[in-house]
Structure formats: C-alpha cells, structure tokens
Scaffold this motif. Structure first.
Motif, PDB file in Angstrom:
ATOM      1  N   ILE A   1      11.734 -25.543 -45.801  1.00 49.86           N
ATOM      2  CA  ILE A   1      10.646 -26.017 -46.226  1.00 49.86           C
ATOM      3  C   ILE A   1      10.153 -27.134 -45.205  1.00 49.86           C
ATOM      4  N   SER A   2       8.990 -27.329 -45.077  1.00 50.70           N
ATOM      5  CA  SER A   2       8.326 -28.200 -43.973  1.00 50.70           C
ATOM      6  C   SER A   2       6.988 -28.710 -44.547  1.00 50.70           C
ATOM      7  N   ARG A   3       6.753 -29.663 -44.020  1.00 47.60           N
ATOM      8  CA  ARG A   3       5.281 -30.258 -44.362  1.00 47.60           C
ATOM      9  C   ARG A   3       4.640 -30.953 -43.204  1.00 47.60           C
ATOM     10  N   ASP A   4       3.353 -30.896 -43.149  1.00 49.33           N
ATOM     11  CA  ASP A   4       2.531 -31.749 -42.188  1.00 49.33           C
ATOM     12  C   ASP A   4       1.670 -32.768 -43.078  1.00 49.33           C
ATOM     13  N   ASN A   5       2.219 -33.679 -42.920  1.00 50.75           N
ATOM     14  CA  ASN A   5       1.466 -35.126 -43.888  1.00 50.75           C
ATOM     15  C   ASN A   5      -0.081 -34.956 -43.391  1.00 50.75           C
ATOM     16  N   PRO A   6      -0.454 -35.247 -42.169  1.00 53.00           N
ATOM     17  CA  PRO A   6      -1.633 -35.381 -41.803  1.00 53.00           C
ATOM     18  C   PRO A   6      -2.752 -34.374 -42.384  1.00 53.00           C
ATOM     19  N   LYS A   7      -2.334 -33.047 -42.633  1.00 50.79           N
ATOM     20  CA  LYS A   7      -2.861 -31.965 -42.987  1.00 50.79           C
ATOM     21  C   LYS A   7      -2.840 -31.564 -44.568  1.00 50.79           C
ATOM     22  N   ASN A   8      -1.919 -32.573 -45.310  1.00 53.04           N
ATOM     23  CA  ASN A   8      -1.648 -32.335 -46.633  1.00 53.04           C
ATOM     24  C   ASN A   8      -1.108 -31.080 -46.853  1.00 53.04           C
ATOM     25  N   THR A   9      -0.242 -30.307 -46.121  1.00 54.10           N
ATOM     26  CA  THR A   9       0.107 -28.983 -46.277  1.00 54.10           C
ATOM     27  C   THR A   9       1.533 -29.145 -46.348  1.00 54.10           C
ATOM     28  N   VAL A  10       2.074 -27.982 -47.130  1.00 55.86           N
ATOM     29  CA  VAL A  10       3.429 -27.788 -47.000  1.00 55.86           C
ATOM     30  C   VAL A  10       3.760 -26.327 -46.792  1.00 55.86           C
ATOM     31  N   TYR A  11       4.839 -26.031 -45.952  1.00 55.29           N
ATOM     32  CA  TYR A  11       5.019 -24.768 -45.727  1.00 55.29           C
ATOM     33  C   TYR A  11       6.259 -24.325 -46.229  1.00 55.29           C
ATOM     34  N   LEU A  12       6.431 -22.836 -46.435  1.00 55.50           N
ATOM     35  CA  LEU A  12       7.751 -22.219 -46.667  1.00 55.50           C
ATOM     36  C   LEU A  12       8.327 -21.211 -45.834  1.00 55.50           C
ATOM     37  N   GLN A  13       9.158 -21.265 -44.828  1.00 54.04           N
ATOM     38  CA  GLN A  13       9.265 -20.042 -44.032  1.00 54.04           C
ATOM     39  C   GLN A  13      10.534 -19.650 -44.663  1.00 54.04           C
ATOM     40  N   MET A  14      10.336 -18.161 -44.905  1.00 51.36           N
ATOM     41  CA  MET A  14      11.269 -17.565 -45.604  1.00 51.36           C
ATOM     42  C   MET A  14      11.866 -16.247 -44.877  1.00 51.36           C
ATOM     43  N   GLY A  15      13.085 -16.226 -44.640  1.00 53.86           N
ATOM     44  CA  GLY A  15      13.884 -15.207 -43.714  1.00 53.86           C
ATOM     45  C   GLY A  15      15.000 -14.468 -44.465  1.00 53.86           C
ATOM     46  N   SER A  16      15.524 -13.495 -43.865  1.00 55.15           N
ATOM     47  CA  SER A  16      16.572 -12.547 -44.627  1.00 55.15           C
ATOM     48  C   SER A  16      16.177 -12.312 -45.875  1.00 55.15           C
ATOM     49  N   LEU A  17      15.086 -11.910 -46.311  1.00 50.98           N
ATOM     50  CA  LEU A  17      14.417 -11.612 -47.598  1.00 50.98           C
ATOM     51  C   LEU A  17      15.287 -10.529 -48.389  1.00 50.98           C
ATOM     52  N   LYS A  18      15.285 -10.568 -49.479  1.00 51.35           N
ATOM     53  CA  LYS A  18      15.971  -9.779 -50.239  1.00 51.35           C
ATOM     54  C   LYS A  18      15.147  -9.256 -51.503  1.00 51.35           C
ATOM     55  N   PRO A  19      15.257  -8.051 -52.043  1.00 50.47           N
ATOM     56  CA  PRO A  19      14.463  -7.696 -53.262  1.00 50.47           C
ATOM     57  C   PRO A  19      14.398  -8.540 -54.467  1.00 50.47           C
ATOM     58  N   GLU A  20      15.661  -9.122 -54.504  1.00 42.10           N
ATOM     59  CA  GLU A  20      15.587 -10.441 -55.645  1.00 42.10           C
ATOM     60  C   GLU A  20      14.844 -11.608 -55.347  1.00 42.10           C
TER      61      GLU A  20
ATOM     62  N   GLY B   1      -0.610 -19.600 -57.213  1.00 39.49           N
ATOM     63  CA  GLY B   1       0.500 -18.640 -57.003  1.00 39.49           C
ATOM     64  C   GLY B   1       0.178 -17.672 -56.117  1.00 39.49           C
ATOM     65  N   THR B   2       1.154 -17.222 -55.174  1.00 37.12           N
ATOM     66  CA  THR B   2       1.023 -16.318 -54.151  1.00 37.12           C
ATOM     67  C   THR B   2       2.011 -15.267 -54.543  1.00 37.12           C
ATOM     68  N   GLN B   3       1.898 -13.938 -54.448  1.00 34.82           N
ATOM     69  CA  GLN B   3       2.737 -12.823 -54.880  1.00 34.82           C
ATOM     70  C   GLN B   3       3.566 -12.660 -53.334  1.00 34.82           C
ATOM     71  N   VAL B   4       4.956 -12.353 -53.463  1.00 35.39           N
ATOM     72  CA  VAL B   4       5.738 -11.973 -52.455  1.00 35.39           C
ATOM     73  C   VAL B   4       6.625 -10.752 -52.724  1.00 35.39           C
ATOM     74  N   THR B   5       6.575  -9.763 -52.159  1.00 39.94           N
ATOM     75  CA  THR B   5       7.234  -8.561 -52.787  1.00 39.94           C
ATOM     76  C   THR B   5       8.027  -7.948 -51.612  1.00 39.94           C
ATOM     77  N   VAL B   6       9.352  -7.825 -51.881  1.00 40.63           N
ATOM     78  CA  VAL B   6      10.325  -7.437 -50.940  1.00 40.63           C
ATOM     79  C   VAL B   6      10.763  -6.070 -51.264  1.00 40.63           C
ATOM     80  N   SER B   7      10.357  -5.061 -50.606  1.00 36.25           N
ATOM     81  CA  SER B   7      10.748  -3.732 -50.844  1.00 36.25           C
ATOM     82  C   SER B   7      10.600  -2.946 -49.767  1.00 36.25           C
ATOM     83  N   SER B   8      11.498  -1.703 -49.824  1.00 36.25           N
ATOM     84  CA  SER B   8      11.466  -0.773 -48.694  1.00 36.25           C
ATOM     85  C   SER B   8      10.815   0.496 -49.186  1.00 36.25           C
TER      86      SER B   8
END
Length: 121
Positions: free
Chosen positions: A69-88, A114-121
């Motif tokens: 997780i990170s944030r850019d305060n001047p931009k009022n924005t927060v980020y979530l970088q997700m890696g090694s994603l699993k189906p769960e 909300g934003t949908q994240v789907t991890v599937s092959s």
C-alpha cells in the motif's frame, strides 16, 4: 461532498499482478488514514491494508509480502500494488478514508464504490 473513486480492478491469472488506485475528491480539508478492504461472495468485509498520513502501514497477515500500500498525499490518492495473486484474493476491493470535510469540519469515514478483482486461470 466527498467522493472516493477506485480503479484498476480486473481479471488476472494466478501469480499475476494488479494495481488498484483510489482518488479522493470534493470538499476535503484533510485526509488521515486511508486503506483497502475486500469482500468476497458470502463473506464479511475484511481489512487488507491501511496507511496513515504519516506513512505508518498495517497489513492483514494474508497479504504480507505480496501486497504493497502507498499513497500520494498531494493527489489525495491511495494505491494497492497486488502481486502473487491467488484465487482466494478474488473479491470486491473497497477504498476507505478518514476525511475531514471543509463543509462540516468534522471527520468521517468514506467508502468507494468498490472494484472487482478476479483471480482465475
């Protein structure tokens, strides 16, 4: 009025990566903690990660070492970088922020749509 808008969700294969963004806009005086939560079908909403305005970070155990997780305060924005994603990790991811609005000069927690994240092959 204060609004949080998320973006960046989608379909990804197991082991893949995604980056979520959440921008706060509107009548904002200041933003304190920001964070990400998720809700899978049939389950309760759960904390993923939070970050304070000073940069202190907290992660749920199930994402430690995989998400950042990170944030850019001047931009009022927060980020979530997700890696090694699993189906769960499949869920709707929600942005949350503790904001003091100019209109009321009181703090309140705001949620994105909300934003949908789907991890599937």
């Amino acid at each position: 009025q204060v609004q949080l808008v998320e973006s960046g969700g989608g379909l990804v294969q197991p082991g893949g990566s995604l980056r979520l963004s959440c921008a706060a806009s509107g009548s904002i005086f200041s933003i304190y903690a920001m964070g990400w939560y998720r809700q899978a079908p049939g389950k309760q909403r759960e904390l993923v990660a939070t970050i304070t305005s000073g940069g202190s970070i907290n992660y749920a155990d199930f994402v430690k070492g995989r998400f950042t997780i990170s944030r850019d305060n001047p931009k009022n924005t927060v980020y979530l970088q997700m890696g090694s994603l699993k189906p769960e990790d499949t869920a709707v991811y929600y942005c949350n922020a503790d904001i003091r609005s100019i209109a009321t000069m009181t703090t309140a927690y705001y949620w994105g749509q909300g934003t949908q994240v789907t991890v599937s092959s």
